[in-house]
Write a protein that holds these residues in place. Structure first.
Motif, PDB file in Angstrom:
ATOM      1  N   SER A  88       0.833  -1.198   0.000  1.00 51.96           N
ATOM      2  CA  SER A  88       0.000   0.000   0.000  1.00 51.96           C
ATOM      3  C   SER A  88       0.871   1.253   0.000  1.00 51.96           C
ATOM      4  O   SER A  88       0.618   2.216  -0.736  1.00 51.96           O
ATOM      5  N   SER A 116      -5.864   4.056  -3.374  1.00 53.94           N
ATOM      6  CA  SER A 116      -4.884   4.259  -2.314  1.00 53.94           C
ATOM      7  C   SER A 116      -5.558   4.311  -0.950  1.00 53.94           C
ATOM      8  O   SER A 116      -5.090   3.714   0.024  1.00 53.94           O
ATOM      9  N   LEU A 119      -6.867   0.750  -0.003  1.00 52.78           N
ATOM     10  CA  LEU A 119      -5.761  -0.119   0.399  1.00 52.78           C
ATOM     11  C   LEU A 119      -5.308   0.208   1.818  1.00 52.78           C
ATOM     12  O   LEU A 119      -5.027  -0.690   2.618  1.00 52.78           O
ATOM     13  N   HIS A 120      -5.242   1.493   2.122  1.00 53.52           N
ATOM     14  CA  HIS A 120      -4.872   1.914   3.472  1.00 53.52           C
ATOM     15  C   HIS A 120      -5.860   1.358   4.491  1.00 53.52           C
ATOM     16  O   HIS A 120      -5.470   0.817   5.535  1.00 53.52           O
TER      17      HIS A 120
END
Length: 211
Positions: A88, A116, A119-120
């Motif tokens: 990530s 993004s 994914l975090h």
């Protein structure tokens, strides 16, 4: 755990996408060049974590490269030891053009910033599961963003269901996703005393995950 299973599918696919992109554009060792990334400090931290993982690994394919290739690890080997959190982190630090290319190629109709963010969120959930930390009736430390078409849905952005909901866009194998949602429904039905609303689930959660 059921939740970590679906996260693993996302992780495996993303590992492949990142490896393929970097190898084809920058070469087998292109991941070591800070010029191929946005922030050199983040890249240095990434390499530090990666090199530690490679040094500590007892996997045969890693030991083989230690002995026969003078510790030169091509991207498709090196990334096998990366944690989901590091993957990530790597995606967030890719050049914008590369983020957009991966998004456009594998995740159509999504935005690289959304990916993004999701994914975090998934790395947070994965880490909490790994350490047996609490998910029930607790807010996530990061707000989860939504696609424009989903912003009118009654989903709270700081609860677990927001992350689960958006995972359906990251898991492109629809058969795997459908089977997983069916198992999730069975699991929730098995424990009627547990109020799924405390995990952010809405009354129409099943329809939200399957449409």
């Amino acid at each position: 755990m059921l939740l970590t299973e679906v996260i693993e599918h996302v992780e495996i696919a993303f590992r492949a996408h990142l490896s393929y992109k970097i190898a084809h554009k920058y070469g087998a060792l292109g991941y070591r060049n800070p010029d191929n990334f946005r922030n050199s400090d983040y890249h240095a931290e990434f390499l530090k974590k990666l090199d530690t993982s490679l040094e500590d690994s007892k996997d045969h394919f890693v030991l083989h490269h230690h002995v026969h290739y003078n510790k030169q690890f091509p991207v498709w080997v090196a990334f096998e030891v990366l944690t989901f959190s590091n993957l990530s982190m790597l995606f967030r630090n890719l050049l914008l053009v590369d983020q957009k290319h991966i998004t456009r190629t594998y995740y159509r109709n999504l935005d690289y910033g959304q990916i993004s963010n999701w994914l975090h969120g998934l790395t947070i959930v994965r880490n909490r599961c790994a350490h047996y930390s609490r998910l029930f009736n607790t807010a996530m430390p990061v707000g989860i963003g939504f696609r424009v078409i989903d912003r009118n849905k009654d989903i709270r952005s700081n609860e677990l269901f927001a992350i689960i909901f958006n995972t359906k866009y990251l898991l492109t194998n629809r058969t795997v996703w459908s089977n997983w949602v069916t198992r999730l429904e069975a699991l929730i039905g098995e424990y009627p005393e547990v109020e799924a609303g405390y995990l952010g689930f809405t009354e129409d959660w099943y329809a939200l995950l399957t449409t």
